[in-house]
Design an enzyme around this catalytic site. Structure first.
Site, PDB file in Angstrom:
ATOM      1  CD  GLU A 158      -2.341   2.103   2.222  1.00 29.35           C
ATOM      2  OE1 GLU A 158      -1.614   2.575   1.301  1.00 29.35           O
ATOM      3  OE2 GLU A 158      -3.078   1.112   2.058  1.00 29.35           O
ATOM      4  CG  HIS A 173      -0.700  -3.281   0.303  1.00 32.08           C
ATOM      5  ND1 HIS A 173       0.061  -2.494   1.133  1.00 32.08           N
ATOM      6  CD2 HIS A 173      -1.606  -2.447  -0.263  1.00 32.08           C
ATOM      7  CE1 HIS A 173      -0.349  -1.240   1.047  1.00 32.08           C
ATOM      8  NE2 HIS A 173      -1.367  -1.184   0.218  1.00 32.08           N
TER       9      HIS A 173
END
Length: 245
Positions: free
Chosen positions: A147, A180
């Site tokens: 990420e 997310h």
């Protein structure tokens, strides 16, 4: 190889990794269903955990091959990068700043929008970790590493080179939150993303936000896996306090 090509390949790898983890979960679940000692739910959790670990590992290998072929891939800011020592210090600081930011974001969500605290994604991953601990490697190691490469180096770093810090940080944080898939907690996800962008900019080393992200995910895992014990300890403390009052 030009930077935009590396960006494209890495982003495609990240997307393929996400899709592949879903596709691989089903056959792995069927494999674990063959174990009579496991319930259907446990087999499903094992299938998901091992599919995520496998695809994360393969993606990490591809990432390594791609970005280490490009010299100065991590040099996007002017000036001298922080020393390794200061980078580690800022990484640790970013962990506490990210936690504080999430606390403030949580209070805003609850006070202004009436959104209850807690993450369904985090709760589910914690339940899976209790059954199949291999997923902890993905949560604490692979997720922060991949990420940070995608959202800080490629997205934030690429936008920073074309715009400025504020625009790059806000857009990359928003995308980080949306990915997310818990839009009600957009502010909670944006808070650490903004902190990690700042620390990346401050140190000029991606290692700093990676350290902070490692620590944050590790902290969440420890808290979630020991939640029942923490609640019992709190009850015991309250009992002791009440006894002496």
């Amino acid at each position: 190889m030009k930077n935009w090509k590396i960006y494209l390949y890495l982003i495609l790898t990240y997307i393929i990794m996400q899709l592949a983890s879903v596709a691989l979960a089903s056959p792995l679940t069927q494999y674990f269903n063959g174990d009579a000692a496991l319930s259907a739910k446990e087999a499903k959790y094992h299938g998901f955990a091992w599919s995520l670990f496998t695809t994360n590992l393969l993606a990490a290998i591809v990432f390594y091959i791609l970005f280490f072929r490009k010299k100065n891939f991590f040099k996007i800011f002017d000036g001298k990068p922080a020393s390794i020592g200061m980078t580690i210090v800022w990484g640790i600081i970013s962990f506490f700043l990210a936690l504080f930011g999430q606390m403030i974001a949580g209070m805003i969500e609850m006070t202004l929008f009436g959104i209850e605290p807690g993450s369904d994604n985090t709760a589910l991953l914690s339940d899976i970790a209790k059954v199949s601990p291999i997923i902890i490697v993905s949560m604490v190691i692979f997720a922060p590493l991949l990420e940070e490469l995608i959202f800080r180096r490629i997205l934030f770093g690429g936008l920073y080179q074309k715009t400025n810090f504020i625009i790059a940080a806000m857009i990359s944080a928003l995308v980080f939150a949306v990915v997310h898939n818990e839009l009600e907690h957009t502010l909670i996800y944006m808070a650490p993303a903004l902190v990690f962008s700042f620390v990346y900019y401050k140190t000029k080393r991606l290692l700093a936000p990676i350290i902070g992200h490692f620590m944050m995910n590790g902290f969440v895992v420890v808290i979630q896996l020991n939640y029942d014990k923490i609640m019992e300890l709190q009850k015991l403390q309250q009992s002791v306090i009440a006894f002496f009052q």
